[in-house]
Write an enzyme that holds these catalytic residues in place. Structure first.
Site, short mmCIF file in Angstrom:
data_model
loop_
_atom_site.label_atom_id
_atom_site.label_comp_id
_atom_site.label_asym_id
_atom_site.label_seq_id
_atom_site.Cartn_x
_atom_site.Cartn_y
_atom_site.Cartn_z
N CYS A 169 -25.68 -11.37 -12.10
CA CYS A 169 -25.54 -11.80 -13.23
C CYS A 169 -26.58 -11.76 -14.20
O CYS A 169 -27.78 -12.14 -13.97
CB CYS A 169 -24.99 -13.21 -13.14
SG CYS A 169 -24.41 -13.97 -14.80
N PRO B 120 -5.34 5.58 0.43
CA PRO B 120 -5.24 5.20 1.78
C PRO B 120 -4.64 3.85 2.06
O PRO B 120 -5.23 2.91 1.54
CB PRO B 120 -6.44 5.82 2.67
CG PRO B 120 -7.45 5.54 1.67
CD PRO B 120 -6.80 5.87 0.34
N ASP B 121 -3.64 3.88 2.90
CA ASP B 121 -3.29 2.38 3.21
C ASP B 121 -4.39 1.88 4.15
O ASP B 121 -5.00 2.35 5.02
CB ASP B 121 -2.22 2.72 4.22
CG ASP B 121 -1.42 1.19 4.74
OD1 ASP B 121 -2.01 0.46 4.50
OD2 ASP B 121 -0.29 1.12 4.89
N PHE B 122 -4.89 0.74 3.62
CA PHE B 122 -5.78 -0.17 4.18
C PHE B 122 -5.58 -0.33 5.90
O PHE B 122 -6.70 -0.33 6.42
CB PHE B 122 -5.73 -1.52 3.65
CG PHE B 122 -7.42 -2.19 3.37
CD1 PHE B 122 -8.23 -1.52 2.62
CD2 PHE B 122 -7.33 -3.17 4.24
CE1 PHE B 122 -9.30 -2.09 2.39
CE2 PHE B 122 -8.61 -3.99 3.93
CZ PHE B 122 -9.71 -3.44 3.20
N ARG B 123 -4.38 -0.64 6.29
CA ARG B 123 -4.20 -0.76 7.52
C ARG B 123 -3.51 0.20 8.44
O ARG B 123 -3.49 0.08 9.45
CB ARG B 123 -3.08 -2.24 7.55
CG ARG B 123 -3.63 -3.25 6.84
CD ARG B 123 -2.73 -4.23 6.86
NE ARG B 123 -3.40 -5.66 6.61
CZ ARG B 123 -4.05 -6.42 7.58
NH1 ARG B 123 -4.11 -6.15 8.64
NH2 ARG B 123 -4.88 -7.31 6.83
N THR C 234 0.35 5.39 -1.72
CA THR C 234 -0.19 6.41 -0.70
C THR C 234 0.07 7.97 -1.51
O THR C 234 -0.67 8.61 -1.43
CB THR C 234 0.48 6.76 0.55
OG1 THR C 234 1.82 6.24 0.68
CG2 THR C 234 -0.15 5.49 1.46
N HIS D 70 -2.85 -9.96 -4.87
CA HIS D 70 -4.03 -9.72 -4.09
C HIS D 70 -5.26 -9.53 -5.17
O HIS D 70 -6.42 -8.87 -4.79
CB HIS D 70 -3.96 -8.69 -2.91
CG HIS D 70 -3.43 -9.23 -1.76
ND1 HIS D 70 -3.04 -8.40 -1.07
CD2 HIS D 70 -2.88 -10.38 -1.49
CE1 HIS D 70 -2.12 -9.25 0.06
NE2 HIS D 70 -2.21 -10.27 -0.37
N CYS E 220 -21.71 -18.84 -12.48
CA CYS E 220 -21.34 -19.29 -14.03
C CYS E 220 -20.29 -18.73 -14.29
O CYS E 220 -19.53 -19.03 -15.35
CB CYS E 220 -22.65 -19.15 -14.71
SG CYS E 220 -22.45 -17.29 -15.17
N ASP F 111 -4.71 -1.83 -7.47
CA ASP F 111 -5.02 -0.33 -8.13
C ASP F 111 -4.69 -0.33 -9.36
O ASP F 111 -4.98 0.65 -10.24
CB ASP F 111 -4.82 0.79 -7.25
CG ASP F 111 -3.17 0.53 -6.82
OD1 ASP F 111 -2.32 0.21 -7.69
OD2 ASP F 111 -2.52 1.08 -5.63
N ALA G 197 0.91 -1.20 -0.03
CA ALA G 197 -0.14 -0.05 -0.12
C ALA G 197 0.83 1.18 -0.08
O ALA G 197 0.27 2.36 -0.76
CB ALA G 197 -0.92 0.00 1.08
N SER H 190 4.40 -3.42 4.71
CA SER H 190 4.93 -3.56 6.15
C SER H 190 5.16 -5.09 6.51
O SER H 190 5.44 -5.60 7.69
CB SER H 190 4.05 -3.08 6.89
OG SER H 190 2.57 -3.38 6.65
N CYS I 249 -27.47 -15.54 -15.23
CA CYS I 249 -27.97 -16.63 -14.41
C CYS I 249 -28.53 -15.98 -13.25
O CYS I 249 -29.12 -16.56 -12.47
CB CYS I 249 -26.78 -17.80 -14.00
SG CYS I 249 -25.67 -17.30 -12.71
N ASN J 241 -1.05 -4.62 -4.21
CA ASN J 241 -2.10 -3.60 -4.68
C ASN J 241 -3.02 -4.08 -5.60
O ASN J 241 -2.63 -4.66 -6.49
CB ASN J 241 -1.38 -2.15 -4.74
CG ASN J 241 -0.38 -1.93 -4.05
OD1 ASN J 241 -0.63 -2.31 -2.64
ND2 ASN J 241 0.41 -1.07 -4.09
ZN LIG Z 1 -23.72 -16.16 -13.90
#
Ligand SMILES: [Zn+2]
Length: 248
Positions: A148, A35-38, A30, A122, A133, A107, A26, A189, A151, A105
């Site tokens: 969806c 913003p840093d998630f943590r 910055t 991630h 599906c 992003d 992250a 980190s 389905c 990240n």
């Molecule tokens: Zn579907």
């Protein structure tokens, strides 16, 4: 160690390594306003734990709340622009110094800055998919509705949520780490496993992160500061030299 000495040491490590990989977290984004998630930041993430909000359980239990909370954060990511850290890493790759970037990240800013080889351990925000599906949609579809067309099942983003298995890119990243001589950690980190275990696979580790990390003790060189300055100083010292991965 003085800053100048540390920079020189890092440049020597880079010049002396035939396989260099970067791992970003992250902190690399910055300066792009994400913003840093943590981190102890203001706003949304003071009130909610990521484990509770961005999890498979949260999505299944209450899709409306899940999307209300997460879409705000994701749209911020999608609007963001690369910063000097992303551009410096793209330049290092272009000059042949890096095999590629493993990123935590979602992003997509490394690609926006021009990096060619990026492993998104991630996941990413380019698309979403049907939980049943598997039909793929553009990520922006989620702002209209999250069901969806084919389905009628629930759509989910192609990011790794808490409770998800690791994606293919993670296992590719583990493979490319084999024989890594220098892992340059930028803005992570190193606290989220299994990614935090990747440094064990490198012969040497260099850390550029604002806050201390569990690797600071054993790293060859550590910068507890913003990555953009460090990386641009490295580029300057490398001048016109090219690395082992350089192609004309
Ligand atoms: Zn579907």
């Amino acid at each position: 160690m003085q800053y100048r000495e540390s920079i020189k040491l890092l440049v020597d490590l880079i010049k002396g390594s035939s396989k260099i990989i970067v791992l970003t977290g992250a902190g690399a984004s910055t300066e792009s306003g994400i913003p840093d998630f943590r981190s102890r930041n203001t706003g949304l993430w003071n009130k909610y734990k990521p484990e509770e909000v961005a999890s498979v359980d949260a999505l299944k239990k209450d899709p409306e709340t899940f999307y209300k909370l997460n879409l705000q954060w994701w749209q911020g990511c999608l609007k963001a622009q690369p910063n000097r850290t992303h551009y410096a890493l793209a330049e290092l790759e272009k000059r042949g110094w890096l095999l590629g970037v493993i990123t935590q990240n979602i992003d997509g800013l490394h690609q926006k800055a021009g990096s060619q080889r990026v492993w998104e351990v991630h996941g990413h925000l380019r698309s979403c998919r049907c939980t049943q599906c598997k039909k793929e949609y553009d990520i922006n579809r989620l702002t209209e509705n999250y069901w969806c067309d084919s389905c009628g099942s629930l759509l989910r983003p192609n990011v790794v949520l808490f409770g998800d298995p690791m994606p293919e890119d993670y296992y590719t990243a583990e493979k490319v780490m084999s024989g890594c001589q220098l892992l340059l950690v930028v803005g992570s980190s190193l606290q989220v496993y299994p990614v935090a275990g990747l440094p064990y696979m490198a012969r040497q580790v260099a850390v550029i992160n604002r806050d201390p990390t569990p690797w600071d003790e054993s790293a060859a060189v550590v910068f507890n500061q913003t990555s953009s300055r460090v990386l641009n100083d490295v580029l300057e010292l490398l001048k016109d030299e090219t690395g082992p991965y350089y192609v004309e």
